[in-house]
Design an enzyme around this catalytic site. Structure first.
Site, PDB file in Angstrom:
ATOM      1  N   ASP A   1      39.122  30.552  29.713  1.00  0.00           N
ATOM      2  CA  ASP A   1      39.322  31.113  31.081  1.00  0.00           C
ATOM      3  C   ASP A   1      40.060  32.221  30.790  1.00  0.00           C
ATOM      4  O   ASP A   1      41.364  32.325  30.433  1.00  0.00           O
ATOM      5  CB  ASP A   1      40.301  30.293  31.755  1.00  0.00           C
ATOM      6  CG  ASP A   1      40.132  30.594  33.308  1.00  0.00           C
ATOM      7  OD1 ASP A   1      40.405  31.924  33.445  1.00  0.00           O
ATOM      8  OD2 ASP A   1      40.065  29.930  34.234  1.00  0.00           O
ATOM      9  N   HIS A   2      39.168  33.412  30.845  1.00  0.00           N
ATOM     10  CA  HIS A   2      39.735  34.816  30.336  1.00  0.00           C
ATOM     11  C   HIS A   2      40.954  35.306  31.196  1.00  0.00           C
ATOM     12  O   HIS A   2      42.043  36.083  30.736  1.00  0.00           O
ATOM     13  CB  HIS A   2      38.821  35.632  30.112  1.00  0.00           C
ATOM     14  CG  HIS A   2      38.186  36.539  31.236  1.00  0.00           C
ATOM     15  ND1 HIS A   2      37.549  35.997  32.378  1.00  0.00           N
ATOM     16  CD2 HIS A   2      38.816  37.847  31.798  1.00  0.00           C
ATOM     17  CE1 HIS A   2      37.255  36.701  33.227  1.00  0.00           C
ATOM     18  NE2 HIS A   2      37.878  37.955  32.994  1.00  0.00           N
TER      19      HIS A   2
ATOM     20  N   HIS B   1      39.423  30.747  37.535  1.00  0.00           N
ATOM     21  CA  HIS B   1      40.339  31.634  37.331  1.00  0.00           C
ATOM     22  C   HIS B   1      41.308  31.350  38.554  1.00  0.00           C
ATOM     23  O   HIS B   1      42.752  31.379  38.368  1.00  0.00           O
ATOM     24  CB  HIS B   1      39.867  33.016  37.611  1.00  0.00           C
ATOM     25  CG  HIS B   1      38.662  33.548  36.764  1.00  0.00           C
ATOM     26  ND1 HIS B   1      38.819  32.875  35.442  1.00  0.00           N
ATOM     27  CD2 HIS B   1      37.705  33.996  36.784  1.00  0.00           C
ATOM     28  CE1 HIS B   1      37.626  33.402  34.745  1.00  0.00           C
ATOM     29  NE2 HIS B   1      37.003  34.105  35.822  1.00  0.00           N
TER      30      HIS B   1
HETATM   31  C1  BG6 Z   1      34.059  36.280  35.554  1.00  0.00           C
HETATM   32  C2  BG6 Z   1      32.956  36.154  36.583  1.00  0.00           C
HETATM   33  O1  BG6 Z   1      34.389  35.090  34.962  1.00  0.00           O
HETATM   34  O2  BG6 Z   1      35.338  36.953  35.864  1.00  0.00           O
HETATM   35  C3  BG6 Z   1      32.771  37.393  36.990  1.00  0.00           C
HETATM   36  O3  BG6 Z   1      31.941  35.278  36.061  1.00  0.00           O
HETATM   37  C4  BG6 Z   1      33.731  38.353  37.604  1.00  0.00           C
HETATM   38  O4  BG6 Z   1      31.692  37.340  38.181  1.00  0.00           O
HETATM   39  C5  BG6 Z   1      34.961  38.337  36.559  1.00  0.00           C
HETATM   40  O5  BG6 Z   1      33.490  39.659  37.842  1.00  0.00           O
HETATM   41  C6  BG6 Z   1      36.126  39.079  36.910  1.00  0.00           C
HETATM   42  O6  BG6 Z   1      36.848  39.335  35.665  1.00  0.00           O
HETATM   43  P1  BG6 Z   1      38.035  40.510  35.623  1.00  0.00           P
HETATM   44  O7  BG6 Z   1      38.633  40.310  34.339  1.00  0.00           O
HETATM   45  O8  BG6 Z   1      37.274  41.596  35.981  1.00  0.00           O
HETATM   46  O9  BG6 Z   1      38.944  40.088  36.884  1.00  0.00           O
END
Ligand code: BG6
Length: 491
Positions: free
Chosen positions: A182-183, A245
């Protein structure tokens, strides 16, 4: 936690994620001397089978996606360790070919079969790849050897499919070798959340239903679905952002202090939050969805969601979700947690807003100035930091009270470069630290929460308000708070 020599095998080596996030992360790690002495990156994917060409395309991506200047000597030493070959890992021959290559690289660099398998491919391949890795003996869990698997999202489509997938993976890999990405957990300010809460006297005593009125967890995006229409049609904002997230942010914000800072203690506390989320008696009362229409973002005309590539023209997929939920425990009883996220909004902004109660001295309560509540804002992106809003007398005036702010911006400092989320995550996998990854039961309980909404929607297709691209989302989302006598603080 050690930097042991290992091989990193990427499935999906020609894909977007490898270009945008993974190779830039490895480049940065190498520049900072955070990779093991001996390592290889073995990428496999579409059949181009021309290493030079592949390396060139990676170099171009580095230029685009690494914020600092690329140092030739770092790139040269990285590229010496990158191997590209196409193997069809769904077939016996492909598996055997990959095994031969890995074994020979083990010999060449004297690496005792330590392997990280990164699945940057569509989820329908996860199960088969993992099964084949085992069947054709690419894994080793004995002695000094280890095998880890990194799994990109989405982890399933609902609770049932997530369970099936998990069964397939845990048949082969023990839980402690599974890294579910989960980045958001790699983002600096989310890692800082526990420090802010538990290493300050000021906040923790107030962090409960006695002093907090409500908490807002917001992630606004300007981007649309781009060319991910086919995936997004099946997912929508609920599965794409909330299941992972947003609920991760919520659990870090609401959890009890862990017994210690070990991975499992932290995860145990996060799980309790997810388990305590309220069940909805009527989804429509608590959850709003929306879909973007054509409009203007940053003065640029953009098309409606239903006109995007690979999206059906009468699509009922939501690109926006706002919801209200409760964490049913002693600390949070009665405090609403509002979540909202959407694409094609006016701002790119992720933050957690803690709104304190407006219990002021009666003398000020009667004041016609309409005092603002205290706000503590954890700014996750694009700015990283903490913001605190409180009341003070307007200088020069006799009794006018105005909100003022203390604002700490961590990434505004000149020369400061926060590590990218993926950099942190890759380093964690290499040293074997699972803290920034989701344990199975976290996935399980968040699907449980999300499924009740998804199930309701699949039976009730009516309420899908539209909002123009570049706006702040549908009016219904504002109403959700207005009905409670509150408002969103991000606009
Ligand atoms: C990803 C989603 O997990 O997170 C995307 O699949 C989304 O749809 C993205 O745009 C958002 O990540 P960040 O790091 O740009 O907030």
């Amino acid at each position: 936690s050690k930097l042991e020599p290992c091989q990193i095998i990427i499935f999906g080596g020609t894909g977007d994620l490898t270009h945008r996030k993974l190779i830039p992360a490895f480049y940065n790690l190498l520049e900072e001397d955070l990779l093991p002495k001996e390592f290889t990156i073995v990428a496999t994917g579409r059949c181009i089978d021309n290493r030079e060409e592949y390396l060139k395309s990676l170099y171009n991506s580095l230029q685009k996606f690494v914020s600092r200047e690329i140092k030739e000597e770092v790139w040269n030493s990285l590229k010496g360790r990158i191997y590209y070959k196409c193997f069809d890992i769904l077939e016996e021959n492909g598996c055997k070919g990959l095994k031969e290559l890995l074994d020979s690289l083990d010999n060449k660099y004297n690496i005792p079969n330590r392997r990280i398998f990164y699945l940057a491919v569509p989820p329908r391949f996860f199960g088969t790849i993992v099964t084949n890795l085992d069947r054709y003996k690419l894994l080793d869990f004995s002695g000094d050897s280890w095998s880890r698997v990194v799994i990109e999202k989405p982890f399933g489509y609902d609770l049932e499919s997530a369970c099936d997938l998990n069964k397939q993976i845990t048949k082969v890999f023990p839980e402690e070798n599974i890294y579910r990405i989960d980045h958001y957990l790699g983002k600096e300010m989310l890692q800082s959340m526990m420090v802010i809460r538990f290493a300050n006297l000021l906040f923790e005593p107030l962090w409960n239903n006695k002093y907090i009125d409500n908490i807002q967890i917001i992630s606004n995006e300007k981007v649309g679905v781009g060319d991910r229409g086919a995936y997004y049609e099946k997912s929508g904002a609920l599965r794409d952002m909330v299941q992972n997230h947003m609920l991760q942010i919520l659990s870090l914000t609401a959890m009890e202090p862990p017994a210690d800072m070990t991975t499992e203690s932290i995860r145990d506390e996060k799980i309790k939050v997810l388990k305590s989320l309220s069940k909805f008696d009527n989804v429509d009362e608590y959850v709003v969805r929306g879909q973007y229409e054509a409009g203007k973002v940053d003065k640029e005309e953009v098309i409606a969601y239903h006109d995007e590539k690979n999206v059906s023209s009468d699509s009922k997929t939501e690109t926006y979700v706002a919801l209200k939920t409760f964490v049913n425990n002693l600390r949070w009883s009665g405090v609403p947690f509002y979540i909202k996220t959407g694409k094609r909004l006016s701002t790119k902004l992720t933050e957690v807003i803690v709104e304190f109660k407006s219990d002021f001295h009666p003398a000020y309560q009667n004041n016609s100035t309409n005092l603002s509540p205290n706000l503590l804002v954890i700014k996750i992106q694009p700015e990283e930091g903490v913001y605190f809003q409180f009341n003070a007398k307007e200088p020069g005036s006799k009794e006018k009270i105005v909100p003022v702010k203390m604002d700490f911006c961590q990434n505004c400092q000149v020369g400061f470069n926060s590590p990218e989320a993926y950099e942190r995550l890759m380093h964690s996998v290499i040293i074997g630290d699972q803290t920034l990854f989701t344990r199975w039961d976290e996935v399980e309980y968040s699907w449980d929460f999300v499924d009740q909404i998804a199930d309701f929607w699949s039976e009730n297709q009516k309420n899908l308000p539209k909002y123009p691209a570049g706006s702040n989302g549908p009016k219904e989302a504002d109403d959700l708070l207005i009905e409670d006598g509150r408002k969103w603080w991000d606009v």
